[in-house]
Design a protein around this motif. Structure first.
Motif, short mmCIF file in Angstrom:
data_model
loop_
_atom_site.label_atom_id
_atom_site.label_comp_id
_atom_site.label_asym_id
_atom_site.label_seq_id
_atom_site.Cartn_x
_atom_site.Cartn_y
_atom_site.Cartn_z
N HIS A 153 -3.01 -56.17 105.31
CA HIS A 153 -1.80 -56.88 105.72
C HIS A 153 -2.16 -57.83 106.85
O HIS A 153 -2.62 -57.41 107.92
N ARG A 206 -0.29 -59.71 108.87
CA ARG A 206 0.57 -59.74 110.06
C ARG A 206 0.12 -58.73 111.12
O ARG A 206 0.00 -59.07 112.31
N CYS A 207 -0.14 -57.49 110.69
CA CYS A 207 -0.51 -56.46 111.67
C CYS A 207 -1.97 -56.02 111.56
O CYS A 207 -2.44 -55.23 112.37
N CYS A 238 3.81 -51.46 109.99
CA CYS A 238 4.83 -52.29 110.65
C CYS A 238 6.11 -52.43 109.84
O CYS A 238 7.06 -53.08 110.28
N HIS A 269 6.93 -54.19 107.35
CA HIS A 269 7.26 -55.48 106.75
C HIS A 269 6.96 -55.46 105.25
O HIS A 269 6.03 -54.78 104.79
N ASP A 301 0.78 -63.05 102.56
CA ASP A 301 1.11 -61.85 103.35
C ASP A 301 -0.04 -60.83 103.38
O ASP A 301 -0.17 -60.09 104.36
N TYR A 302 -0.81 -60.81 102.32
CA TYR A 302 -1.86 -59.78 102.24
C TYR A 302 -2.97 -60.24 101.30
O TYR A 302 -2.85 -61.24 100.59
#
Length: 370
Positions: free
Chosen positions: A110, A112-113, A133, A135, A143-144
């Motif tokens: 992921h 974002r985190c 997280c 999301h 996103d991934y």
């Protein structure tokens, strides 16, 4: 030498060498056998040596060490270091707990985190949700990502990129690292010139003794040994009414070839011709050097017509061996017991006389013609 080799009667090894010397292809190759600790055996050797399947390998290596057999790579096998048996199960295991209960899993990362975990942890019905997280992951590459395929141990939940390979012996039950396995090379064994000599003499001697009977340059027999065998074979042929012939070869135009290409090239060609003739003979034939460039060959159980066929085939092979002018060809003289000779020397003299007739005819021929 191990006790198994030491107590094996010498006669059985001689019988094995003699059996090989009588074959068109004098070699022993391994065959699969589950009763052997190696997983292979040499059935022809085992039958003569009367060992348990697989134990004949030690005796073949012993004969190879004396120079009677040559070894040629066939395959490699892995044996247990505890029981020396081939029955092994190679297992991929977890590097942390050594369990073999592992499976391949797709990983997700992921963005974002930064959380990375098996894809199954992100599943949330029909969508992906980051377990760290919370999301929702909608678009791969945005996103991934799926960075790799890893392994998951079901026993300890350890995630790792590469499993460890271990061995489990199906015979003694020991587990060990694959690098601890005994690596054994299997060979195809072929009878050597020294082996043929030992079979004829009925005696196994140290390898160095073969030098008395083997010419070191070409691997042919010495003329001394040839004379001994010729006398014996003539007596045997007369006793059992078997045919016997003699062949003497000599390369033609060697002086012209040497003048054109030098002594080294001429010597190399003589050696190539000698080796070609040796490879064209049967194991039962006895070749020896004759003069400084020719061969004299004893052909047991061979009538004059058979000797002519063999000689003419060799002559054609020599003709095809070299392609540049001036070509080296081969002259051959033959003699046979049917020519009415009384002694070994008369047989040699008659073949030599016919060799000269072939050379006087221009070379590249065999005399007498059928």
């Amino acid at each position: 030498m191990s006790p198994a080799v030491e107590f094996l009667t010498m006669d059985k090894r001689i019988l094995l060498l003699r059996e090989l010397s009588q074959r068109e292809h004098a070699q022993l190759s391994p065959h699969p056998n589950l009763e052997s600790s190696y997983g292979y055996w040499y059935p022809e050797a085992q039958a003569i040596l009367e060992t348990r399947p697989g134990e004949e390998v030690e005796h073949l290596d012993y004969l190879a060490g004396l120079g009677y057999l040559s070894r040629h790579f066939f395959d490699k096998i892995h044996l247990c270091p505890f029981c020396s048996h081939f029955a092994l199960n190679f297992r991929e295991v977890c590097p942390q707990c050594t369990s073999s209960h592992i499976e391949m899993v797709e990983m997700l990362h992921h963005f974002r985190c930064g959380y990375v975990a098996p894809e199954v942890e992100f599943r949330d019905g029909i969508r992906y949700t980051c377990p760290k997280c919370k999301h929702t992951l909608r678009h791969i590459g945005v996103d991934y990502e799926q960075p790799s395929t890893n392994y998951l141990c079901a026993a300890c939940q350890h995630i790792f990129s590469e499993p460890v390979v271990s061995c489990f012996s199906l015979t003694c039950g020991q587990t060990f690292a694959v690098e601890k396995a005994i690596v054994r090379v299997l060979y195809t064994y072929r009878l050597t010139t020294q082996g043929v000599l030992a079979a004829r003499r009925g005696v196994l001697e140290e390898a160095g003794m073969a030098g008395i009977f083997i010419d070191p340059t070409f691997g042919t027999y010495t003329f001394r040994f040839f004379e001994e065998q010729l006398a014996q074979e003539i007596r045997r042929a007369r006793r059992y009414d078997h045919p016997l012939s003699l062949m003497i070869t000599s390369p033609d135009h060697l002086e012209d070839y040497e003048a054109a290409f030098g002594k080294e090239a001429a010597a190399s060609m003589v050696k190539a011709i000698t080796l070609l003739i040796k490879e064209s003979l049967r194991n039962s034939d006895i070749p020896a050097l004759y003069g400084d460039r020719g061969l004299i060959i004893l052909l047991s159980d061979t009538p004059l017509a058979g000797a002519y066929s063999a000689a003419d085939r060799i002559r054609q092979q020599v003709l095809a061996l070299n392609t540049r002018e001036p070509k080296i060809t081969l002259s051959v003289g033959l003699s046979s017991l049917t020519d009415g000779v009384e002694s070994p020397q008369q047989l040699i003299d008659l073949a030599h006389q016919r060799l000269q007739e072939a050379r006087q005819a221009g070379g590249d021929c065999v005399r007498p013609q059928p």
